[in-house]
Write an enzyme that holds these catalytic residues in place. Structure first.
Site: not given
Length: 833
Positions: A666, A670, A367
């Protein structure tokens, strides 16, 4: 079966309004123990949650039985965080009974919002890592994939963030204070987890060298299970969290001697393992506690996985065909050594066979490209805390380097980079290298990030294993982040294209043809304004600040880190403030700057930036010369529930990280799904978002990752020259340095100014400032044309179908896990298909 018992069972599963109402009253009296006239909102929340849980349990058990019956291969997702948020509305939504529940509560004289707002957010995560894990659990269940989440049941989570005089102050986040109606305690599911001790060498039954770990301290891991409801209620998967328990809670001898604290010392030390998320690792004891946490949950999870596997199998040869273990970042990477220990030491497998099984079972998601986030633990600490694992890591490393020597042609520098041990200075175990070497697949989380992995942190490993790295761009669940969070917009979408988009987000692309529909644009704006009014009310409650609903809601909500560049945003805020003061007769587009996010307790620079934002807000918000054209708010204690209020109301999505440093993001997905226009660098998934929404519907600025790399290779730049050449930037920095925003301490922000100038401006805030201001000006000009702004906002929403976490987990399932959907068989239970 007794007719009354059968009738009661049917009643407990009923999904109609009358059945729900009767269940609520029954649970209130017989489980919560309250009369309706005396019940509090919290009592009603527990009542409703328990009644809804009733309607999940049978399906949950059917799902589990189906997995066992088919001996299905299962995914085990190991993550230190699961940012699941509130579960009541999510469960009701996925079961399809929100309206029925609302009506049942209405008949009891209760407000649905009052009940759902009484649920605390589960304090099981902090940022995108944990929210991704939660989205994946939702998508695995919704896609019918056999999946389990494994993590830690934190008593206090990260912390509750409050502001005192503008400074972040951390308080315990007591989410379990009144119990958790969603979880099932499993006191019978206990696994020993060992620390410290020593290793004995001996000869096994055939004379081979073997090892046993002895004289170790032991802690018990106890399981708590939470059902994960898939969309439609057909598949219910499991999130299993571990809580630490002492092997001996109380010492009567110490107590009778008057040493009362010593009598419970072992209990306190053991249970610290599941007390908080990310203990402060600025101290040696903090580092050790965090390392022990990671091993604690990983060891318990692997013991549980092997126990489940051995119920149907006598040999471990088939383990990779029945279990796919996904490491969510490096936190559970010690699992590579732990599975080897379990297979070799406890189950007597030969080393080479155990290694092949381990490597074929594990996969690793990276990540981050930030070295500090890849984790490297001091060898001396690992040797002390997990002595057998350090031996195993040494052996893995030696075998790997011996095989690599021939391929590297004696390149000692490359061998040093490939090594699991960093020999420089204080020797450290590189957990990223261990995770890579012990996994059959390694994935990045956006196309850019995956390419950079191959070029930077894992370049040498990529040369050794060219087929191992692959990309799986992150995604978000549309159930939580559109249907549930934004009912105004989701109802509008469903009214035009049907509800198929909820389980197949690609269908939302049908909205593109609505972008030129004047009526639809008006309804889209109406939905956005409704969400902005809700956020404005929330801001007033949280901060006391009144903001203009018709202003641009410019939102940056994410973990506080210098690379995410909240500092760039606040510098622009100061520059805009100066422009408005200098030009009072101009008809300005009103702007509301909205920040939220926590800084790690030991991250002093991030906490100083929070203080700066709050100090700027104090000055700007009380200056009558800007006529409310500019407001700045920092919302405390950002969590999933706050995000569900903020994100649907956003006009602008700030995704402004230094290019090449954000793995994916992310939040960007959204916000775009909810109709916000992105101002961002070409970093992480912003690159793919631009491809899908089109370059005309996003505001891109700043250097690219390649340009950043070239700049650093060439020796950097002179930020003082950049500042001197930009009067707006220089003036903003001068105001900060002279104490305009900190009259009580004009030197307060010296560390920030030092980092931007003599510190070389590592995150290129000054370098990208002018282009960022250009993008902001373009956004403000576009906002003056509401029809065109709305058209672009609709196209953003309509173009986000590919960014569903359903797509992401299906890619994992096909290309990494090799798992397939299993359809549970249910007896008539009243559930909808």
């Amino acid at each position: 079966m007794d007719a009354r018992y059968k009738s009661r069972e049917i009643e407990r599963r009923s999904l109609d309004v009358d059945g729900l109402k009767r269940s609520f009253l029954e649970w209130l009296v017989y489980s919560v123990g309250k009369d309706a006239r005396a019940a509090t909102r919290r009592d009603w929340f527990h009542t409703v949650a328990l009644a809804v849980r009733d309607r999940v349990v049978d399906r949950w058990m059917d799902t589990t039985r189906s997995y066992y019956h088919e001996d299905a291969k299962r995914v085990y997702y190991l993550s230190l965080e699961f940012l699941i948020g509130r579960l009541l509305t999510n469960s009701l939504s996925n079961l399809g009974i929100i309206e029925e529940c609302r009506q049942a509560l209405d008949r009891l004289g209760l407000s649905m919002d009052d009940v759902t707002d009484s649920e605390p957010d589960a304090a099981l995560g902090n940022g995108g890592l944990g929210r991704l894990a939660a989205c994946f659990l939702d998508s695995m269940a919704s896609q019918g994939l056999p999946g389990y989440g494994y993590g830690i049941r934190y008593e206090f989570g990260l912390f509750e963030q409050r502001f005192e005089h503008g400074w972040q102050v951390e308080y315990p986040e007591q989410w379990l204070q009144f119990g958790n109606p969603w979880e099932f305690a499993r006191p019978e599911v206990l696994y020993p987890v060992q620390f410290y001790g020593r290793v004995e060498e001996f000869r096994d039954s055939v004379g081979e060298r073997a090892y046993r770990w002895v004289d170790a301290d032991r802690v018990l891991a106890m399981a708590y299970d939470t059902p994960v409801v898939g969309f439609g209620g057909d598949t219910i998967n499991t999130l299993r969290l571990w809580s630490a328990r002492a092997t001996r809670d109380f010492n009567f001898g110490h107590f009778n001697d008057g040493a009362y604290m010593k009598a419970v010392e072992q209990k306190i030390l053991s249970e610290n393992l599941s007390r908080v998320l990310y203990p402060n690792d600025a101290t040696e004891t903090g580092k050790e506690l965090r390392f022990k946490q990671e091993y604690f949950f990983t060891s318990a999870s692997l013991q549980d996985i092997l126990r489940r596997y051995l119920q149907h199998h006598t040999s471990f040869d088939n383990l990779p065909n029945k279990a796919a273990i996904q490491l969510n970042d490096t936190h559970p990477a010690i699992g590579i050594a732990e599975l080897m220990r379990l297979l070799v030491d406890q189950h007597a497998l030969r080393w080479d066979a155990a290694w092949e099984i381990t490597r074929a079972t594990f996969a690793y998601t990276n990540h981050t490209l930030l070295p500090e986030a890849l984790e490297a633990w001091p060898v001396r600490m690992v040797e002390r805390v997990l002595p057998r694992h350090m031996q195993i890591i040494y052996e893995i490393n030696a075998k790997f380097l011996n095989r690599s020597k021939a391929r590297t042609s004696g390149d000692n520098a490359k061998l040093s980079r490939l090594s699991l041990i960093d020999e420089r200075g204080d020797r450290r175990v590189r957990m990223g290298n261990l995770a890579f070497l012990g996994s059959h697949k390694v994935n990045g989380v956006s196309a850019l990030h995956t390419d950079l992995m191959k070029q930077t942190v894992f370049a040498d490993f990529h040369e050794e294993f060219p087929d191992r790295i692959n990309n799986k761009t992150n995604g978000i669940t549309p159930r939580r982040w559109l249907k549930q969070a934004n009912p105004a917009l989701s109802e509008l979408i469903t009214s035009r294209i049907g509800e198929g988009w909820i389980s197949d987000l690609e269908q939302i692309g049908a909205l593109k043809e609505k972008a030129d529909d004047v009526v639809f644009r008006e309804e889209f704006r109406r939905a956005k304004r409704k969400n902005k009014k809700r956020l404005a009310a929330y801001i007033a409650r949280q901060t006391g600040e009144e903001v203009q609903v018709d202003s641009i809601f410019d939102v940056q909500v994410k973990r506080m880190h210098e690379y995410k560049r909240q500092l760039l945003n606040v510098l622009h805020t100061v520059a805009l403030y100066n422009e408005m003061r200098d030009n009072p007769t101009v008809s300005w587009v009103p702007v509301t700057k909205i920040f939220a996010g926590k800084a790690a307790p030991s991250y002093h620079m991030a906490k100083l930036i929070i203080k700066l934002i709050n100090d700027v807000a104090k000055v700007v918000n009380h200056d009558p010369s800007v006529h409310d054209n500019l407001k700045v708010v920092y919302l405390p204690n950002y969590n999933v529930t706050a995000a569900e209020i903020i994100i649907p109301a956003a006009d602008i999505s700030e995704q402004i990280s230094t290019a090449g440093m954000e793995a994916s993001g992310t939040g960007n997905m959204k916000l775009a799904l909810n109709g916000a226009l992105t101002i961002g660098t070409l970093d992480g998934a912003n690159v793919e978002i631009r491809e899908h929404v089109g370059p005309d519907n996003i505001f891109i600025f700043g250097m690219t990752a390649d340009e950043v790399n070239d700049l650093r290779v060439s020796g950097g730049f002179n930020p003082r020259e950049v500042i001197a050449s930009n009067p707006s930037l220089k003036r903003a920095l001068d105001m900060i340095s002279t104490g305009v925003f900190s009259p009580d301490d004009r030197n307060r922000y010296h560390p920030i100014l030092q980092a931007l100038t003599d510190g070389g401006d590592h995150f290129l805030v000054t370098a990208d400032f002018a282009d960022y201001c250009r993008a902001q000006e373009a956004a403000m000009q576009l906002y003056r044309d509401p029809e065109e702004w709305t058209r672009k906002a609709i196209l953003n929403t309509a173009s986000m179908g590919w960014f569903s976490s359903d797509r992401t987990v299906n890619e994992y399932a096909k290309e990494i896990w090799d798992v397939h959907p299993v359809k549970p068989t249910h007896e008539g239970d009243g559930f909808r298909p």
